[in-house]
Design an enzyme around this catalytic site. Structure first.
Site, PDB file in Angstrom:
ATOM      1  N   LEU A  75       2.754   6.956   1.563  1.00 48.09           N
ATOM      2  CA  LEU A  75       3.819   7.426   0.682  1.00 48.09           C
ATOM      3  C   LEU A  75       3.342   8.467  -0.307  1.00 48.09           C
ATOM      4  O   LEU A  75       4.110   9.320  -0.736  1.00 48.09           O
ATOM      5  CB  LEU A  75       4.423   6.241  -0.105  1.00 48.09           C
ATOM      6  CG  LEU A  75       4.922   5.041   0.699  1.00 48.09           C
ATOM      7  CD1 LEU A  75       5.524   4.001  -0.237  1.00 48.09           C
ATOM      8  CD2 LEU A  75       5.936   5.463   1.746  1.00 48.09           C
ATOM      9  N   ALA A  76       2.083   8.378  -0.717  1.00 42.01           N
ATOM     10  CA  ALA A  76       1.578   9.218  -1.797  1.00 42.01           C
ATOM     11  C   ALA A  76       1.521  10.683  -1.388  1.00 42.01           C
ATOM     12  O   ALA A  76       1.172  11.026  -0.256  1.00 42.01           O
ATOM     13  CB  ALA A  76       0.193   8.736  -2.226  1.00 42.01           C
ATOM     14  N   PRO A  96       0.812  -1.224   0.000  1.00 44.72           N
ATOM     15  CA  PRO A  96       0.000   0.000   0.000  1.00 44.72           C
ATOM     16  C   PRO A  96       0.840   1.267   0.000  1.00 44.72           C
ATOM     17  O   PRO A  96       1.874   1.355   0.666  1.00 44.72           O
ATOM     18  CB  PRO A  96      -0.812  -0.126   1.295  1.00 44.72           C
ATOM     19  CG  PRO A  96      -0.916  -1.595   1.535  1.00 44.72           C
ATOM     20  CD  PRO A  96       0.396  -2.159   1.069  1.00 44.72           C
ATOM     21  N   CYS A  97       0.359   2.243  -0.775  1.00 49.17           N
ATOM     22  CA  CYS A  97       1.076   3.521  -0.883  1.00 49.17           C
ATOM     23  C   CYS A  97       0.460   4.594   0.003  1.00 49.17           C
ATOM     24  O   CYS A  97       0.847   5.771  -0.092  1.00 49.17           O
ATOM     25  CB  CYS A  97       1.085   3.990  -2.336  1.00 49.17           C
ATOM     26  SG  CYS A  97      -0.555   4.425  -2.978  1.00 49.17           S
ATOM     27  N   ASN A  98      -0.495   4.212   0.871  1.00 49.95           N
ATOM     28  CA  ASN A  98      -1.247   5.193   1.652  1.00 49.95           C
ATOM     29  C   ASN A  98      -0.365   6.221   2.339  1.00 49.95           C
ATOM     30  O   ASN A  98      -0.683   7.409   2.365  1.00 49.95           O
ATOM     31  CB  ASN A  98      -2.090   4.492   2.719  1.00 49.95           C
ATOM     32  CG  ASN A  98      -2.996   3.430   2.150  1.00 49.95           C
ATOM     33  OD1 ASN A  98      -2.546   2.588   1.390  1.00 49.95           O
ATOM     34  ND2 ASN A  98      -4.265   3.449   2.512  1.00 49.95           N
TER      35      ASN A  98
END
Length: 451
Positions: A415-416, A411-413
């Site tokens: 990082l984005a 998951p990029c939650n």
């Protein structure tokens, strides 16, 4: 719960033993970052070999350092505070950081076309991996390119110091999707999916040209996200245009274009904009029509916003077709709606068996439905990467004779860039699941080395 207990719990949740977690905290101290504790526990499992790196404009040579890039953690902890600060506290001994400094973001190429893309002339790139880092198992890891500082250097260091390949999917299709990919696949003799996807908005959706104003100069769409513009916003845009001159004042144009770019709004009538439909997003991302149909519309947008761009991934995976003419066994982590599997299917690569690990019920329903309609191989579904133990991995390796490909993007939650409140990097609750990708890949490699 004390800070020590919280870190022990996090490490145990990642699959490490409680004794190992306690020993790491005893060695490194309770104040160090979580990834340093992971590094400390994992270092003894890695190869002690060191390989030279020679990087130039025409050659990229990757290496695997012992202990994820240099001496064991215990050795690092004996070094001076000054040296630890110099290297950002990383267990890398004498190795220079991959991006010059752990405190700086890894520079992204411009244009973002990876090692090579069809239709782009660029210097020939040769990549030489150490023998122990080559496949099988081949592995493929994906996440957002514009992550917080130090994230890609850390991910690269954990994944055997292999350099990321940064690609913006706008070079292959009509929508941007800036992603980093770390993998040990060959980079020669790749081939794109045919027919090639449309690369502009009007090539993809020619019917929008009728209403497209001359002052909207967009030819491609921005990255597709998990949510869409509200009806209130599109109504507000319509009112602003209706009350303006033709063409609108520069201030109105600027306001409208800003919202159109943010929300990927398209022109469906006079002074009328709307978000893309889920079917249009499926098309842009390389999925079959109605792939996500059956979910609620909010779930469809969320699932599509979190998935792979199939044409990009297929270009990288295309080298497997010649290597595995009889098909592949795949361990699919964070499967989502099956972007990697759709890419393999569209390449004509038979999936003999897929062990899919996905926690989202809606995603699982979509992927299972697609699999039952298109595939003849074995599908085994597991709910959570946290529940995939080393013993289970050994049993799968024994059953299938190993995995040819381990694929996934955690998951990029956290990082984005669009996450303004919890952009905590790899320390974030969701993005810390990357360490499970690394743990599982390491377990697969260890199990396969014993057969």
């Amino acid at each position: 719960m004390s800070e020590k207990d919280e870190k022990i719990k996090s490490l145990v949740d990642m699959g490490f033993s409680e004794d190992g977690a306690n020993m790491a905290i005893t060695r490194c101290g309770v104040d160090v970052d979580l990834w340093e504790l992971v590094d400390s526990i994992s270092a003894p499992q890695m190869t002690e070999d060191s390989h030279s790196r020679n990087i130039s404009d025409h050659q990229v040579t990757d290496q695997c350092f012992d202990s994820f890039g240099g001496g064991k953690k215990a050795r690092l902890m004996e070094e001076s505070k000054k040296k630890r600060n110099r290297y950002g506290g990383r267990a890398q001994g004498n190795q220079p950081s991959l991006d010059g400094s752990h405190d700086e973001p890894m520079p992204l190429p411009n244009p973002m076309i990876g090692f090579n893309l069809p239709g782009y002339l660029q210097p020939s790139v040769t990549r030489i991996l150490p023998k122990q880092d080559t496949g099988p198992p081949f592995f493929y890891y994906e996440n957002v390119a514009q992550a917080p500082k130090g994230v890609w250097a850390t991910i690269s260091r954990f994944l055997y110091d292999i350099q990321p390949e940064f690609v913006d999917s706008k070079h292959l299709c009509a929508t941007a999707r800036k992603r980093g990919y770390i993998h040990n696949l060959p980079i020669e003799n790749r081939s794109p999916l045919l027919p090639m996807p449309p690369k502009t908005i009007f090539e993809a959706f020619p019917h929008y040209k009728k209403w497209w104003p001359s002052w909207d100069l967009r030819t491609q769409l921005n990255c597709l996200r998990t949510n869409i513009a509200s009806a209130k916003l599109t109504e507000r845009i319509g009112r602003a245009l209706a009350s303006s001159d033709s063409p609108p004042a520069r201030s109105v144009q600027k306001y409208v274009m800003n919202e159109c770019r943010k929300g990927n709004l398209v022109w469906i009538g006079k002074n009328k904009v709307a978000p893309l439909e889920p079917e249009e997003m499926e098309y842009l991302l390389g999925f079959p029509k109605d792939h996500t149909r059956g979910l609620g519309i909010t779930e469809r947008y969320k699932s599509l916003g979190n998935t792979f761009q199939v044409d990009t991934v297929a270009y990288h995976l295309s080298v497997l077709k010649v290597m595995f003419p009889n098909g592949v066994n795949v361990l699919s982590l964070f499967t989502g709606i099956g972007g990697g599997e759709v890419a393999l299917h569209r390449l004509g690569i038979h999936m003999k068996a897929v062990v899919s690990v996905e926690i989202g019920k809606a995603n699982k329903r979509i992927f299972r439905g697609w699999w039952d309609q298109t595939q003849t191989g074995t599908l085994i579904e597991i709910d959570d990467v946290k529940s995939l133990t080393d013993d289970t991995i050994v049993s799968f390796v024994s059953r299938f004779g190993g995995f040819d490909l381990v694929i996934g993007g955690s998951p990029c939650n956290n990082l984005a860039g669009c996450n303004r409140y919890n952009r905590d990097g790899l320390e974030g609750e969701q993005s810390a699941l990357f360490y499970h990708y690394f743990r599982i890949l390491n377990a697969v490699k260890s199990a396969m080395a014993r057969i």
